[in-house]
Design a protein around this motif. Structure first.
Motif, mmCIF file in Angstrom:
data_model
loop_
_atom_site.group_PDB
_atom_site.id
_atom_site.type_symbol
_atom_site.label_atom_id
_atom_site.label_comp_id
_atom_site.label_asym_id
_atom_site.label_seq_id
_atom_site.Cartn_x
_atom_site.Cartn_y
_atom_site.Cartn_z
ATOM 1 N N LEU A 108 -8.394 7.711 2.987
ATOM 2 C CA LEU A 108 -9.270 7.434 1.823
ATOM 3 C C LEU A 108 -8.507 6.415 0.972
ATOM 4 O O LEU A 108 -8.970 5.330 0.414
ATOM 5 C CB LEU A 108 -9.531 8.600 1.211
ATOM 6 C CG LEU A 108 -10.636 9.530 1.696
ATOM 7 C CD1 LEU A 108 -10.807 10.857 0.778
ATOM 8 C CD2 LEU A 108 -11.940 8.760 1.835
ATOM 9 N N ARG A 109 -7.070 6.800 0.956
ATOM 10 C CA ARG A 109 -6.132 5.761 0.070
ATOM 11 C C ARG A 109 -6.048 4.522 0.896
ATOM 12 O O ARG A 109 -6.141 3.476 0.223
ATOM 13 C CB ARG A 109 -4.895 6.518 -0.291
ATOM 14 C CG ARG A 109 -4.955 7.317 -1.176
ATOM 15 C CD ARG A 109 -3.566 7.886 -1.606
ATOM 16 N NE ARG A 109 -3.229 8.957 -2.489
ATOM 17 C CZ ARG A 109 -2.748 10.138 -2.170
ATOM 18 N NH1 ARG A 109 -2.304 10.378 -1.049
ATOM 19 N NH2 ARG A 109 -3.095 11.196 -3.382
ATOM 20 N N ARG A 110 -5.695 4.467 2.066
ATOM 21 C CA ARG A 110 -5.392 3.314 3.068
ATOM 22 C C ARG A 110 -6.885 2.351 2.923
ATOM 23 O O ARG A 110 -6.406 1.110 2.945
ATOM 24 C CB ARG A 110 -5.241 3.820 4.331
ATOM 25 C CG ARG A 110 -4.726 2.453 5.335
ATOM 26 C CD ARG A 110 -4.109 2.910 6.683
ATOM 27 N NE ARG A 110 -5.546 3.384 7.313
ATOM 28 C CZ ARG A 110 -6.114 4.713 7.961
ATOM 29 N NH1 ARG A 110 -5.287 5.676 7.677
ATOM 30 N NH2 ARG A 110 -7.188 4.822 8.237
ATOM 31 N N THR A 111 -7.716 3.031 3.010
ATOM 32 C CA THR A 111 -9.029 2.200 3.044
ATOM 33 C C THR A 111 -9.400 1.706 1.616
ATOM 34 O O THR A 111 -10.685 0.889 1.567
ATOM 35 C CB THR A 111 -10.374 2.905 3.753
ATOM 36 O OG1 THR A 111 -10.613 4.119 3.086
ATOM 37 C CG2 THR A 111 -9.771 3.351 5.028
ATOM 38 N N GLY A 112 -8.812 1.940 0.546
ATOM 39 C CA GLY A 112 -9.154 1.795 -0.797
ATOM 40 C C GLY A 112 -10.172 2.414 -1.355
ATOM 41 O O GLY A 112 -10.636 2.153 -2.470
ATOM 42 N N VAL A 113 -10.747 3.630 -0.764
ATOM 43 C CA VAL A 113 -11.621 4.448 -1.188
ATOM 44 C C VAL A 113 -11.008 4.975 -2.851
ATOM 45 O O VAL A 113 -11.690 4.938 -3.859
ATOM 46 C CB VAL A 113 -12.198 5.495 -0.491
ATOM 47 C CG1 VAL A 113 -13.141 6.257 -1.261
ATOM 48 C CG2 VAL A 113 -13.121 4.790 0.627
ATOM 49 N N VAL A 114 -10.079 5.649 -2.576
ATOM 50 C CA VAL A 114 -9.065 6.222 -3.641
ATOM 51 C C VAL A 114 -8.111 5.003 -4.076
ATOM 52 O O VAL A 114 -7.395 4.509 -3.231
ATOM 53 C CB VAL A 114 -8.382 7.535 -3.117
ATOM 54 C CG1 VAL A 114 -7.314 7.857 -4.230
ATOM 55 C CG2 VAL A 114 -9.392 8.425 -2.752
#
Length: 183
Positions: free
Chosen positions: A47-53
Protein backbone atom coordinates in the motif's frame (compact mmCIF):
# COMPACT_ATOMS: atom_id res chain seq x y z
CA UNK A 1 -8.76 5.60 -13.79
CA UNK A 2 -5.13 4.72 -14.52
CA UNK A 3 -3.84 5.83 -11.09
CA UNK A 4 -6.23 3.57 -9.17
CA UNK A 5 -4.89 0.57 -7.27
CA UNK A 6 -6.96 -2.60 -6.99
CA UNK A 7 -7.78 -3.22 -3.34
CA UNK A 8 -9.49 -6.25 -1.85
CA UNK A 9 -11.51 -6.45 1.38
CA UNK A 10 -8.38 -7.17 3.47
CA UNK A 11 -6.66 -4.04 2.09
CA UNK A 12 -9.76 -1.96 2.77
CA UNK A 13 -10.02 -3.29 6.33
CA UNK A 14 -6.34 -2.47 6.92
CA UNK A 15 -6.81 1.05 5.54
CA UNK A 16 -9.90 1.63 7.69
CA UNK A 17 -8.06 0.55 10.84
CA UNK A 18 -4.88 2.51 10.09
CA UNK A 19 -6.88 5.68 9.41
CA UNK A 20 -8.46 5.36 12.83
CA UNK A 21 -5.08 4.74 14.54
CA UNK A 22 -1.88 4.81 12.48
CA UNK A 23 0.08 3.60 15.53
CA UNK A 24 -1.61 0.19 15.51
CA UNK A 25 1.04 -2.56 15.60
CA UNK A 26 1.23 -5.05 12.76
CA UNK A 27 0.43 -7.83 15.23
CA UNK A 28 -2.76 -6.10 16.44
CA UNK A 29 -3.67 -5.10 12.89
CA UNK A 30 -3.19 -8.67 11.63
CA UNK A 31 -5.32 -10.09 14.47
CA UNK A 32 -8.13 -7.64 13.75
CA UNK A 33 -8.04 -8.29 10.00
CA UNK A 34 -7.61 -12.05 10.36
CA UNK A 35 -4.29 -12.57 8.56
CA UNK A 36 -0.75 -13.43 9.64
CA UNK A 37 1.43 -10.55 10.84
CA UNK A 38 3.85 -11.15 7.94
CA UNK A 39 0.95 -10.96 5.47
CA UNK A 40 -0.22 -7.75 7.10
CA UNK A 41 3.28 -6.26 6.84
CA UNK A 42 3.44 -7.25 3.15
CA UNK A 43 0.03 -5.66 2.53
CA UNK A 44 0.95 -2.37 4.22
CA UNK A 45 4.31 -2.32 2.40
CA UNK A 46 2.49 -2.75 -0.93
CA UNK A 47 0.00 0.00 0.00
CA UNK A 48 2.93 2.34 0.67
CA UNK A 49 4.87 1.30 -2.45
CA UNK A 50 1.86 1.87 -4.71
CA UNK A 51 1.20 5.29 -3.17
CA UNK A 52 -2.13 4.43 -1.54
CA UNK A 53 -0.59 5.18 1.88
CA UNK A 54 1.34 8.43 1.62
CA UNK A 55 2.68 8.53 5.16
CA UNK A 56 1.78 9.04 8.78
CA UNK A 57 1.35 12.36 10.51
CA UNK A 58 1.17 13.61 14.03
CA UNK A 59 -2.04 15.49 14.79
CA UNK A 60 -1.61 18.37 17.20
CA UNK A 61 -4.12 20.44 19.16
CA UNK A 62 -3.63 24.07 17.98
CA UNK A 63 -5.20 25.49 21.16
CA UNK A 64 -2.65 23.67 23.33
CA UNK A 65 0.08 25.32 21.24
CA UNK A 66 -1.29 28.82 21.81
CA UNK A 67 -3.18 28.95 18.50
CA UNK A 68 -6.76 28.64 19.74
CA UNK A 69 -8.41 30.62 16.95
CA UNK A 70 -8.73 28.95 13.55
CA UNK A 71 -10.04 30.55 10.39
CA UNK A 72 -10.50 29.96 6.68
CA UNK A 73 -9.24 32.70 4.39
CA UNK A 74 -10.68 33.00 0.89
CA UNK A 75 -8.09 34.77 -1.23
CA UNK A 76 -8.39 36.21 -4.71
CA UNK A 77 -5.12 36.75 -6.59
CA UNK A 78 -4.95 39.19 -9.52
CA UNK A 79 -3.58 38.76 -12.04
CA UNK A 80 -3.84 35.01 -11.73
CA UNK A 81 -0.63 34.15 -13.58
CA UNK A 82 1.84 31.33 -13.05
CA UNK A 83 4.80 33.62 -12.32
CA UNK A 84 2.88 35.08 -9.35
CA UNK A 85 1.25 31.86 -8.17
CA UNK A 86 4.43 29.88 -7.42
CA UNK A 87 6.00 32.48 -5.09
CA UNK A 88 2.60 33.17 -3.47
CA UNK A 89 2.01 29.49 -2.70
CA UNK A 90 5.52 29.02 -1.31
CA UNK A 91 5.18 32.09 0.92
CA UNK A 92 1.82 30.95 2.32
CA UNK A 93 3.11 27.39 2.91
CA UNK A 94 6.07 28.81 4.85
CA UNK A 95 3.89 30.77 7.30
CA UNK A 96 3.75 29.08 10.73
CA UNK A 97 0.03 29.94 10.93
CA UNK A 98 -0.85 28.04 7.72
CA UNK A 99 -2.38 24.60 8.24
CA UNK A 100 -3.70 23.82 4.74
CA UNK A 101 -3.79 25.53 1.36
CA UNK A 102 -6.22 24.75 -1.46
CA UNK A 103 -6.18 26.10 -5.04
CA UNK A 104 -9.81 26.57 -6.10
CA UNK A 105 -12.07 27.20 -9.05
CA UNK A 106 -14.63 29.99 -8.89
CA UNK A 107 -14.34 33.60 -7.76
CA UNK A 108 -11.76 32.80 -5.04
CA UNK A 109 -8.41 31.36 -6.02
CA UNK A 110 -7.28 29.97 -2.66
CA UNK A 111 -8.74 28.66 0.57
CA UNK A 112 -6.23 28.81 3.41
CA UNK A 113 -6.78 27.21 6.82
CA UNK A 114 -4.88 29.14 9.49
CA UNK A 115 -4.43 28.84 13.26
CA UNK A 116 -3.58 31.96 15.27
CA UNK A 117 -3.49 33.06 18.91
CA UNK A 118 -6.44 35.46 18.92
CA UNK A 119 -8.40 37.98 16.80
CA UNK A 120 -5.57 40.52 16.98
CA UNK A 121 -3.13 37.91 15.66
CA UNK A 122 -5.56 37.04 12.86
CA UNK A 123 -5.85 40.72 11.91
CA UNK A 124 -2.04 41.03 11.87
CA UNK A 125 -1.75 37.93 9.67
CA UNK A 126 -4.35 39.14 7.16
CA UNK A 127 -2.92 42.66 6.95
CA UNK A 128 0.80 41.84 7.02
CA UNK A 129 0.93 38.59 5.05
CA UNK A 130 -2.02 38.82 2.65
CA UNK A 131 -3.48 42.22 1.86
CA UNK A 132 -0.01 43.82 1.83
CA UNK A 133 0.95 41.63 -1.15
CA UNK A 134 0.42 43.32 -4.54
CA UNK A 135 -1.07 40.21 -6.15
CA UNK A 136 -3.75 39.76 -3.45
CA UNK A 137 -6.92 41.48 -4.64
CA UNK A 138 -9.28 40.36 -1.85
CA UNK A 139 -9.34 38.34 1.37
CA UNK A 140 -12.47 37.09 3.12
CA UNK A 141 -12.18 35.58 6.58
CA UNK A 142 -14.38 32.87 8.08
CA UNK A 143 -13.86 31.85 11.70
CA UNK A 144 -14.03 28.16 12.51
CA UNK A 145 -16.21 27.51 15.55
CA UNK A 146 -15.82 23.74 15.57
CA UNK A 147 -14.55 20.99 13.29
CA UNK A 148 -14.92 17.24 13.06
CA UNK A 149 -12.77 14.56 11.48
CA UNK A 150 -14.51 12.51 8.82
CA UNK A 151 -13.68 9.28 7.13
CA UNK A 152 -12.16 6.89 6.76
CA UNK A 153 -11.43 7.54 3.10
CA UNK A 154 -12.08 4.43 1.03
CA UNK A 155 -12.49 3.95 -2.72
CA UNK A 156 -15.99 4.15 -4.17
CA UNK A 157 -17.88 0.91 -4.51
CA UNK A 158 -19.23 0.64 -8.08
CA UNK A 159 -23.01 0.62 -8.15
CA UNK A 160 -23.35 1.26 -4.43
CA UNK A 161 -24.86 4.56 -3.37
CA UNK A 162 -25.00 4.39 0.40
CA UNK A 163 -26.52 7.05 2.58
CA UNK A 164 -24.77 8.22 5.72
CA UNK A 165 -27.45 6.40 7.73
CA UNK A 166 -26.78 3.06 6.01
CA UNK A 167 -23.05 3.50 6.65
CA UNK A 168 -23.84 3.93 10.35
CA UNK A 169 -25.89 0.74 10.25
CA UNK A 170 -29.42 2.07 10.54
CA UNK A 171 -32.20 2.99 8.17
CA UNK A 172 -33.47 6.51 7.61
CA UNK A 173 -37.06 5.35 8.07
CA UNK A 174 -36.34 3.98 11.55
CA UNK A 175 -34.63 7.19 12.56
CA UNK A 176 -37.51 9.29 11.24
CA UNK A 177 -40.02 7.21 13.22
CA UNK A 178 -37.93 7.57 16.36
CA UNK A 179 -37.50 11.32 15.84
CA UNK A 180 -41.26 11.80 15.40
CA UNK A 181 -42.08 9.78 18.51
CA UNK A 182 -44.53 6.89 18.86
CA UNK A 183 -47.69 6.65 16.77
Amino acid sequence: MADSVVLDTVDLHILRLLQNDARTTYRALAAEVGVAASTCLDRVTRLRRTGVVLGHRLQLNPAKLGRGLEALLLVQVRPHRRELIGPFVERIRALPESRALFHLTGPDDYLIHVAVADPTDLQRLVLDEFTSRREVARVETRLIFQQWECGPLLPPVPGAHLSADSLRGRSSEGDAATANGPG
